[in-house]
Design an enzyme around this catalytic site. Structure first.
Site: not given
Ligand code: ALA
Length: 426
Positions: A143, A220, A223, A246, A384
């Site tokens: 990202h 990171d 997710q 998230k 992103c």
């Molecule tokens: N990083 C977030 C996305 O993947 C905002 O949508």
């Protein structure tokens, strides 16, 4: 009957598929007030969970409760409310510590989110360890928030940014990664799960490879924490950072985990209240961990909301949640791939909760706009992660991303919506 149910296609789930380990999705959906509403006259089908997930009533209540009863500044007052707010704030830290199995609560630093966690490490650990000609190693799946902070550091220090490549499925090429670990590598910074295409990277192997060369690893985990069990001690990562929003918690809140030996040796990030031990105009000494990295009044309600979100996820069992999402991803991949003119971007063997795709002859933004008319929320664009788009030679993708409250029926509605997009553009 809801409008979505009326429009349901013939393919229905096998009854057990949405009740894995007693995981009753229909019941759980009632915990999320936002899902009850109609969007453009249709039942909301929310498939943009990688951008942010919805919040259960328990999280909303924990935040309201704090503002209604306990609001006060923390670590400062001797009065009753301040003590109560401090206790709740520190309880939330311990909840996070247990959730990711950190050795100590003092290794849990509250931040604004993943982005701030990465910037913090780049600006403290990075600025003290990275010099001219040194190398920072990332992957092609990052990202922007795990690229740009390192570029800022690179440009300031005259360092180099190295990028480990992925194959056409979006899997990290481990041998290439290992080759890029050089005597000049000072830090490895990798995503745990790609937000754009869902690849789960082989984190343990990466960390072992880096540690054999004494290179620390930042992960990171934005997710990952909503979708799988994270044990920072078992992983042996040096830094792990994630966002609350998230993980069914509030926005503006996040966590940076760091091994205490590293955090202790790092200079502070921002200066201000709470991060000091004593201040004179000549000299300031800094507070102990984790407060050294928490300047200013923290997001107390955010921490309490995050704690409530973790309690919610723990009560369900992250393994049950992961099994449910796995079932959904497999089902969605099969159904969406069967449509004519579909190209799925990201077909790694290890994937989680993200289905990114292109529809022949239709720009992803048009896909998103037409689906929105049906009450279906997906994300379209570069997510992103422009270098991921460049790797797959696409300007953008349409991305459906799943959470614990999604259902196979919603996937069916998505597929019907995509068929309608194809009719419009036929
Ligand atoms: N990083 C977030 C996305 O993947 C905002 O949508």
């Amino acid at each position: 009957m809801t409008s979505v149910a009326r429009r349901l296609p013939t393919v229905l789930r096998p009854p057990q598929a949405q009740n894995i380990g007693g995981f009753d999705v229909e019941k759980l959906r009632r915990d999320f007030p936002i899902l009850k509403q109609k969007i453009r006259g249709r039942r909301l089908v929310y498939l943009d969970n990688a951008a942010t997930s919805q919040k259960p009533q328990a999280v909303i209540d924990a935040i309201s409760h704090y503002y209604e009863r306990d609001n006060s500044n923390v670590h400062r007052g001797v009065h009753y409310l301040s003590e109560r707010a401090t206790e709740e704030f520190e309880n939330a830290r311990q909840t996070v510590q247990r959730f990711i199995n950190a050795a100590s609560a003092s290794e849990i630093i509250f931040t604004r989110g993943t982005t701030e966690g990465i910037n913090l490490v780049a600006q403290t650990y990075g600025r003290t360890h990275v010099g001219p000609g040194d190398e920072i190693l990332v992957t092609a799946l990052e990202h922007h928030s795990n690229i740009v902070p390192w570029q800022l550091l690179r440009d300031e220090k005259g360092a180099k940014l190295r990028v480990a490549p992925v194959n056409d499925s979006g899997e990290l090429l481990l041998e290439e990664f290992e080759k890029l670990l050089s005597p000049r590598t000072n830090i490895v910074a990798v995503t745990h799960i790609s937000n754009a295409i869902g690849t789960v990277i082989p984190l343990r192997q990466i960390i072992e490879m880096a540690h054999r060369r004494n290179v620390p690893v930042l992960v990171d985990g934005a997710q990952a924490v909503p979708h799988l069990t994270v044990d920072v001690q078992a992983l042996d990562c040096d830094f792990y950072t994630f966002s609350s929003h998230k993980l069914y918690g509030p926005t503006g809140m996040g966590v940076l985990y760091g091994k205490s030996a590293l955090l202790d040796a790092m200079p502070p990030y921002q200066g201000g209240g709470d991060m000091i031990s004593s201040v004179t105009f000549e000299k300031t000494t800094y507070n102990k961990l984790p407060y050294k990295f928490e300047a200013g009044t923290p997001h107390v309600a955010g921490a309490i909301g995050l704690g409530a979100a973790i309690d919610y996820v723990n009560a369900l069992g992250i393994e049950n949640l992961a099994a449910h999402e796995h079932d959904l991803l497999a089902y969605a991949t099969e159904k969406v791939s069967a449509l004519p003119g579909i190209r799925v971007i990201g077909t790694a063997k290890e994937k989680a909760a993200v289905l990114s795709f292109m529809l022949d002859g239709v720009h992803p933004h048009d896909v998103g706009t037409i689906l929105d008319q049906e009450g279906i929320a997906i994300r379209t664009g570069h997510h992103c992660a422009q270098p991921v788009m460049q790797r797959f030679e696409v300007p953008a993708t349409a991305r459906a991303s799943f959470a614990l409250y999604n259902t196979r029926e919603e996937v069916d509605v998505l597929v019907e919506g995509l068929q309608r997009v194809q009719e419009v553009f036929a």
